[in-house]
Write a protein that holds these residues in place. Sequence first.
Motif, PDB file in Angstrom:
ATOM      1  N   TYR A   1       4.359   3.224  -3.916  1.00 21.66           N
ATOM      2  CA  TYR A   1       3.395   2.629  -3.943  1.00 21.66           C
ATOM      3  C   TYR A   1       2.336   2.311  -4.960  1.00 21.66           C
ATOM      4  CZ  TYR A   1       1.610   7.337  -2.866  1.00 21.66           C
ATOM      5  OH  TYR A   1       1.429   8.450  -3.022  1.00 21.66           O
ATOM      6  N   PRO A   2       2.913   3.204  -5.545  1.00 24.48           N
ATOM      7  CA  PRO A   2       1.809   3.002  -7.045  1.00 24.48           C
ATOM      8  C   PRO A   2       2.598   1.469  -7.811  1.00 24.48           C
ATOM      9  CG  PRO A   2       2.941   5.757  -7.677  1.00 24.48           C
ATOM     10  CD  PRO A   2       3.738   4.499  -6.154  1.00 24.48           C
ATOM     11  N   SER A   3       3.992   1.165  -7.491  1.00 20.68           N
ATOM     12  CA  SER A   3       4.372   0.018  -7.520  1.00 20.68           C
ATOM     13  C   SER A   3       3.906  -0.856  -6.999  1.00 20.68           C
ATOM     14  CB  SER A   3       5.968  -0.180  -7.922  1.00 20.68           C
ATOM     15  OG  SER A   3       5.847   0.713  -8.731  1.00 20.68           O
ATOM     16  N   TYR A   4       4.215  -0.726  -5.587  1.00 18.85           N
ATOM     17  CA  TYR A   4       3.413  -1.675  -4.917  1.00 18.85           C
ATOM     18  C   TYR A   4       2.022  -1.920  -5.123  1.00 18.85           C
ATOM     19  CZ  TYR A   4       8.060  -1.295  -2.224  1.00 18.85           C
ATOM     20  OH  TYR A   4       9.320  -0.771  -1.324  1.00 18.85           O
ATOM     21  N   ALA A   5       1.573  -1.292  -5.398  1.00 16.72           N
ATOM     22  CA  ALA A   5      -0.302  -1.043  -5.949  1.00 16.72           C
ATOM     23  C   ALA A   5      -0.831  -2.500  -6.520  1.00 16.72           C
ATOM     24  CB  ALA A   5      -1.100  -0.520  -6.656  1.00 16.72           C
ATOM     25  N   LYS A   6       0.438  -2.941  -6.829  1.00 14.66           N
ATOM     26  CA  LYS A   6       0.267  -4.407  -7.810  1.00 14.66           C
ATOM     27  C   LYS A   6       0.619  -5.431  -6.828  1.00 14.66           C
ATOM     28  CE  LYS A   6       1.928  -1.811 -12.137  1.00 14.66           C
ATOM     29  NZ  LYS A   6       0.566  -1.740 -12.375  1.00 14.66           N
ATOM     30  N   MET A   7       0.955  -5.956  -5.272  1.00 18.75           N
ATOM     31  CA  MET A   7       1.227  -6.295  -5.078  1.00 18.75           C
ATOM     32  C   MET A   7      -0.104  -7.527  -4.585  1.00 18.75           C
ATOM     33  SD  MET A   7       4.620  -5.693  -3.216  1.00 18.75           S
ATOM     34  CE  MET A   7       4.747  -6.903  -2.135  1.00 18.75           C
ATOM     35  N   THR A   8       0.312  -8.098  -4.266  1.00 17.29           N
ATOM     36  CA  THR A   8      -1.001  -9.799  -3.993  1.00 17.29           C
ATOM     37  C   THR A   8      -1.456  -9.800  -2.470  1.00 17.29           C
ATOM     38  OG1 THR A   8      -0.099 -11.927  -3.967  1.00 17.29           O
ATOM     39  CG2 THR A   8      -0.976 -11.149  -6.072  1.00 17.29           C
ATOM     40  N   ASP A   9      -3.135  -9.411  -1.982  1.00 17.57           N
ATOM     41  CA  ASP A   9      -3.186  -9.869  -0.740  1.00 17.57           C
ATOM     42  C   ASP A   9      -2.119 -10.581  -0.092  1.00 17.57           C
ATOM     43  OD1 ASP A   9      -4.849  -8.558  -2.085  1.00 17.57           O
ATOM     44  OD2 ASP A   9      -6.556 -10.246  -1.248  1.00 17.57           O
ATOM     45  N   GLN A  10      -2.164 -12.613  -0.308  1.00 20.24           N
ATOM     46  CA  GLN A  10      -0.901 -13.147  -0.080  1.00 20.24           C
ATOM     47  C   GLN A  10       0.496 -12.195   0.129  1.00 20.24           C
ATOM     48  OE1 GLN A  10      -0.860 -16.532  -2.555  1.00 20.24           O
ATOM     49  NE2 GLN A  10       0.588 -17.338  -0.971  1.00 20.24           N
ATOM     50  N   ASP A  11       0.728 -11.434  -0.617  1.00 24.50           N
ATOM     51  CA  ASP A  11       1.639 -11.022  -0.239  1.00 24.50           C
ATOM     52  C   ASP A  11       1.603  -9.544   0.723  1.00 24.50           C
ATOM     53  OD1 ASP A  11       2.933 -12.867  -1.571  1.00 24.50           O
ATOM     54  OD2 ASP A  11       3.588 -12.106  -3.760  1.00 24.50           O
ATOM     55  N   ILE A  12       0.811  -9.312   0.633  1.00 23.95           N
ATOM     56  CA  ILE A  12       1.162  -7.947   1.408  1.00 23.95           C
ATOM     57  C   ILE A  12       0.662  -8.663   2.882  1.00 23.95           C
ATOM     58  CG2 ILE A  12      -0.089  -5.907   1.942  1.00 23.95           C
ATOM     59  CD1 ILE A  12       1.444  -5.604  -0.267  1.00 23.95           C
ATOM     60  N   ARG A  13      -0.369  -9.692   3.166  1.00 25.14           N
ATOM     61  CA  ARG A  13      -0.358  -9.841   4.507  1.00 25.14           C
ATOM     62  C   ARG A  13       0.919 -11.070   4.738  1.00 25.14           C
ATOM     63  NH1 ARG A  13      -3.918  -9.971   8.250  1.00 25.14           N
ATOM     64  NH2 ARG A  13      -6.032 -10.102   6.517  1.00 25.14           N
ATOM     65  N   ALA A  14       1.768 -11.742   3.935  1.00 24.99           N
ATOM     66  CA  ALA A  14       2.760 -12.280   4.444  1.00 24.99           C
ATOM     67  C   ALA A  14       4.141 -11.112   5.008  1.00 24.99           C
ATOM     68  CB  ALA A  14       3.614 -13.245   3.426  1.00 24.99           C
ATOM     69  N   LEU A  15       3.737  -9.598   4.261  1.00 25.92           N
ATOM     70  CA  LEU A  15       4.877  -8.604   4.823  1.00 25.92           C
ATOM     71  C   LEU A  15       4.131  -7.804   6.014  1.00 25.92           C
ATOM     72  CD1 LEU A  15       5.191  -6.135   1.565  1.00 25.92           C
ATOM     73  CD2 LEU A  15       6.933  -7.474   2.432  1.00 25.92           C
ATOM     74  N   TYR A  16       2.865  -8.075   6.137  1.00 24.89           N
ATOM     75  CA  TYR A  16       1.861  -7.216   7.379  1.00 24.89           C
ATOM     76  C   TYR A  16       2.945  -8.347   8.554  1.00 24.89           C
ATOM     77  CZ  TYR A  16      -0.824  -5.711  10.971  1.00 24.89           C
ATOM     78  OH  TYR A  16      -1.012  -5.597  12.733  1.00 24.89           O
ATOM     79  N   ASP A  17       2.689  -9.414   8.643  1.00 27.24           N
ATOM     80  CA  ASP A  17       3.124 -11.052   9.649  1.00 27.24           C
ATOM     81  C   ASP A  17       4.682 -10.173   9.680  1.00 27.24           C
ATOM     82  OD1 ASP A  17       1.047 -11.703   9.950  1.00 27.24           O
ATOM     83  OD2 ASP A  17       0.934 -13.356   8.223  1.00 27.24           O
ATOM     84  N   TYR A  18       5.316 -10.670   8.851  1.00 32.13           N
ATOM     85  CA  TYR A  18       6.956 -10.512   9.555  1.00 32.13           C
ATOM     86  C   TYR A  18       7.205  -9.153   9.621  1.00 32.13           C
ATOM     87  CZ  TYR A  18      11.621  -9.025   7.824  1.00 32.13           C
ATOM     88  OH  TYR A  18      13.286  -8.741   8.121  1.00 32.13           O
TER      89      TYR A  18
END
Length: 396
Positions: free
Chosen positions: A102-119
């Motif tokens: 998660y220290p790397s994933y911390a850099k991910m954009t809202d848009q990409d986290i949202r897409a991940l969640y939907d997936y």
Amino acid sequence: MSDMKQTLLAIGCLFVAGNAAASSAGEYMAKISDCVACHTTEGGAPMAGGKKFSTPIGDIYATNITPDKTFGIGNYSYEEFEKAVRQGIAKDGHPLYPAMPYPSYAKMTDQDIRALYDYFMNEVPAADTKNKDNEIPLLLSARWPLHVWNWLFVEETAPENKTGQPTDLLARGAYLVEGPGHCGACHTPRGVTMQEKGYDASSAEYLTGAMIEGWYAPSLRNISMSRDELKDLLRMGRSQHDALSGPMSEVVTQSTQYLTDKDLDAIAFYLLNFNHKNGVPVAADGAIVYAPTDGKTLYSMYCSTCHGDDGKGKDFTVPSLVNNTVVNAKDPSSLISVVYQGAETPQTHGNISFKMPAYKEVMSDDEMTNVVNYVRGTWGNGASQATKDEVSAIAK
Ligand code: HEC
Ligand code: HEC
Ligand code: HEC
């Protein structure tokens, strides 16, 4: 439909799935982030939990992150999912062990986290696989130092500020490598508390190489291959001169083979930039134009393993380039031809032949000129400098 037809269809689909781009933005992000690498066991349902991590305080297992409401993360809201993936805090508030990157994933954009969640909520099949108990004695008391760990090493920036998508090639490359790709999880050395010694290019130790599960993940700061070779490695696990094995071949199988050509360009651009200290111009259309590398660097990248830093070669196998007639000939054509297309010693009675590789796919004409001239002007060789036109003539 006959069974046969159905089987053929299934094989066809598998085949397509293996090569085609991911079907949704979320699936693409899940592949690039390689969630499956840790959250699936061999033979187990995808994302239903898996990989064991041995930690100094006991063994820990990646959990079931399918949308199953009892055993998986089906009850996670978007906010809770975001907190787990970017901040390392589970739904019930306990901090996750940093094996989860998660220290790397911390850099991910809202848009990409949202897409991940939907997936994860809509496309990943639910699996009722129970999580394995972590083998850590006094689990809760052992977990509390993680809060301190988080406080020390996880980026401070409020996640809600991370909107938008970087568009510039270098920024996109940095985003993919430092964020979802979490390449540093294996390629950056770790400190005493298991933290990576740097999570982005601003740290001098970021991506400088580390031991991982008995394998050495080499430094990605001095990659000595062309952009196309690097792209081939990440897309296929092999290239003209190299092949990947061990954990990296899994990374290619599960993750980097799915990268779009543009994202591969961005990653290659970002990584090779560590090598080109003088900066690399990018053409207006986004195509990459590398500044040609100097002759001395090219020689140590491509020639010195065989011909030696001193140019003296190895007795009976690799010729010396010092005072060599081919090297010092007034007309540089033979020298250029050898470098361009390679050479092989004749196979004679009692002698096996030795090969010199061809460099036509590796160096630009400018670079070929530079390396040829380095050889012609070093170790006491005093031949006149070849011109790029002379190199281009051979290349034709
Ligand atoms: C390098 C291994 C690794 C990768 C890659 C990884 N995880 Fe994890 N993840 C773990 C481990 C290990 C845990 C359990 C940590 C713990 O229990 O302290 C975990 C826990 C989680 C949890 C908390 C689940 C729960 O049971 O409450 C979520 C959510 C999660 N991961 C989502 C993801 C997503 C989404 C991705 C891809 C974007 C991902 N993980 C990639 C190793 C990984
Ligand atoms: C799970 C650990 C792991 C992760 C994650 C990982 N790597 Fe690797 N990588 C390795 C290992 C181990 C090797 C050495 C493999 C070998 O020698 O065949 C390697 C080798 C490489 C090489 C070859 C280097 C050379 O000079 O031959 C490249 C390029 C590379 N990795 C790029 C990446 C990129 C880009 C990422 C992120 C998208 C990444 N790696 C993520 C473990 C990893
Ligand atoms: C894998 C080992 C290897 C590498 C790498 C290599 N060479 Fe060679 N080189 C050889 C061998 C073996 C020969 C002898 C071939 C022959 O007899 O035809 C040779 C021959 C040559 C010759 C001809 C010498 C002569 O006397 O005929 C030149 C010039 C040369 N190499 C330059 C280079 C340069 C410049 C590079 C880097 C761009 C390079 N080599 C990289 C192994 C290598």
